[in-house]
Design a protein around this motif. Structure first.
Motif, short mmCIF file in Angstrom:
data_model
loop_
_atom_site.label_atom_id
_atom_site.label_comp_id
_atom_site.label_asym_id
_atom_site.label_seq_id
_atom_site.Cartn_x
_atom_site.Cartn_y
_atom_site.Cartn_z
N UNK A 22 0.83 -1.21 0.00
CA UNK A 22 0.00 0.00 0.00
C UNK A 22 0.86 1.25 0.00
N UNK A 23 1.92 1.24 0.82
CA UNK A 23 2.81 2.40 0.89
C UNK A 23 3.53 2.62 -0.43
N UNK A 24 3.96 1.54 -1.07
CA UNK A 24 4.65 1.67 -2.35
C UNK A 24 3.72 2.22 -3.43
N UNK A 25 2.46 1.75 -3.44
CA UNK A 25 1.48 2.27 -4.41
C UNK A 25 1.22 3.75 -4.18
N UNK A 26 1.14 4.14 -2.90
CA UNK A 26 0.88 5.55 -2.56
C UNK A 26 2.05 6.44 -2.98
N UNK A 27 3.25 5.97 -2.79
CA UNK A 27 4.44 6.74 -3.21
C UNK A 27 4.41 6.95 -4.71
N UNK A 28 4.14 5.88 -5.46
CA UNK A 28 4.10 5.99 -6.92
C UNK A 28 3.00 6.94 -7.39
N UNK A 38 1.60 9.50 -5.69
CA UNK A 38 1.92 10.89 -5.37
C UNK A 38 3.04 11.43 -6.24
N UNK A 39 4.00 10.60 -6.58
CA UNK A 39 5.10 11.04 -7.44
C UNK A 39 4.56 11.42 -8.82
N UNK A 40 3.63 10.62 -9.31
CA UNK A 40 3.03 10.90 -10.61
C UNK A 40 2.23 12.20 -10.57
N UNK A 61 2.69 20.69 -1.79
CA UNK A 61 1.84 19.94 -0.85
C UNK A 61 1.91 18.45 -1.14
N UNK A 62 1.84 18.13 -2.46
CA UNK A 62 1.88 16.71 -2.82
C UNK A 62 3.28 16.12 -2.59
N UNK A 63 4.30 16.95 -2.73
CA UNK A 63 5.66 16.48 -2.46
C UNK A 63 5.81 16.12 -0.99
N UNK A 64 5.18 16.94 -0.12
CA UNK A 64 5.22 16.63 1.32
C UNK A 64 4.49 15.32 1.59
N UNK A 65 3.35 15.13 0.91
CA UNK A 65 2.63 13.87 1.07
C UNK A 65 3.44 12.68 0.58
N UNK A 66 4.17 12.89 -0.53
CA UNK A 66 5.02 11.81 -1.05
C UNK A 66 6.14 11.47 -0.05
N UNK A 67 6.71 12.54 0.55
CA UNK A 67 7.77 12.32 1.53
C UNK A 67 7.25 11.51 2.72
#
Length: 293
Positions: free
Chosen positions: A40-46, A48-50, A63-69
């Protein structure tokens, strides 16, 4: 203080105190759940990066970069929890070689997604919580802390050699007398300490058959045999009474509100523990120097 003769390292007390970790009991997960959380975490990272790459708006990108971090940090913690589970499983396999029945009775291990290095431990009040076992090496006469070590091991048994090694590395010498409570009792450690010139003072384990705990055993090495004689003697018992000085440090740290860490990870926990030890040594050192004067 050692160089000026205010204290000496001839006699050191080791004691452990369990301190609540910055993790909730609900954060502990078994292997199957951790693998799901990692995906789930890996899918969320991908995802948010997109979104960051596709969104032309700079503010929203930040904001989205902070979420990705945050998602990456979550992924790292879950991965660390899985690595911790692998260590626990390896330790269980090692113990199963000598005590297969006891290991078989234990539940499937879990690790925390908040602080993967913390472990559920039995606390002083009898409850079980995420915690670190904080080891303190203290000069018996003076209450000066000479070494600290934060561990994620729930038992004190087997922790004496690492602390003695740490004291020697830090101060360039070993204590002659080493005072510990019954939780540290392990014949192999006592034998090892004797082989490097350290006399251990600690109570024997009481037998359920009410046999004399000080009586020699056929499998005793020379160090363990000497320890039994030492602890049976009035002189040994007099020296051992000074072990209570280590309890004073624990009580002082509790008074200073060392009840739960607000940092995560063993190295950060050890840094906080070292700061408490430093504060103790400044206050106690000031008192000892003025007393000596």
């Amino acid at each position: 203080m050692s160089a000026s003769g205010v204290i000496n390292l001839d006699e050191v007390v080791q004691d452990g105190v369990r301190v609540r970790a910055s993790a909730g009991a609900a954060s502990f997960r078994r292997s199957k759940t951790l693998h799901k959380e990692l995906k789930k975490a890996q899918r969320r990272v991908a995802q948010l990066r997109q979104e960051v790459n596709d969104d032309p708006d700079a503010s929203n990108r930040r904001i989205r970069a902070a979420g990705e971090r945050a998602a990456r940090e979550r992924e790292a913690r879950v991965s660390a929890a899985l690595a911790k589970l692998a260590q626990i499983d390896a330790e269980r396999e090692r113990r199963a070689k000598t005590n297969k029945k006891q290991v078989a009775k234990q539940k499937q291990p879990r690790a925390s997604t908040t602080d993967p290095q913390a472990r559920i431990m039995k606390m002083a009040d009898g409850g079980y919580r995420p915690a670190y076992n904080c080891q303190l090496g203290t000069v018996a006469k003076g209450q000066i802390v000479v070494a600290v070590e934060a561990t994620a091991i729930g038992s004190d048994r087997g922790l004496m050699p690492s602390m003695l090694t740490h004291i020697e590395r830090r101060h360039g010498r070993r204590p002659r007398r080493y005072l510990v409570d019954g939780g540290f009792n392990k014949n192999d450690d006592t034998e090892w300490a004797a082989s490097i010139g350290v006399n251990v003072y600690g109570p024997p384990i009481r037998s359920k058959h009410n046999t004399d705990p000080y009586a020699p055993r056929r499998d005793d090495g020379p160090g363990v045999a000497a320890w039994r004689r030492r602890m049976k003697s009035p002189h040994g018992k007099t020296i051992y009474k000074r072990r209570s000085m280590g309890e004073c440090i624990n009580a002082r740290f509790r008074q200073w509100n060392l009840r739960q860490f607000v940092v995560r990870g063993r190295l950060k926990v050890q840094a906080v523990l070292s700061m408490f030890a430093l504060a103790n040594n400044i206050l106690q050192g000031h008192r000892l120097i003025h007393t000596a004067a």
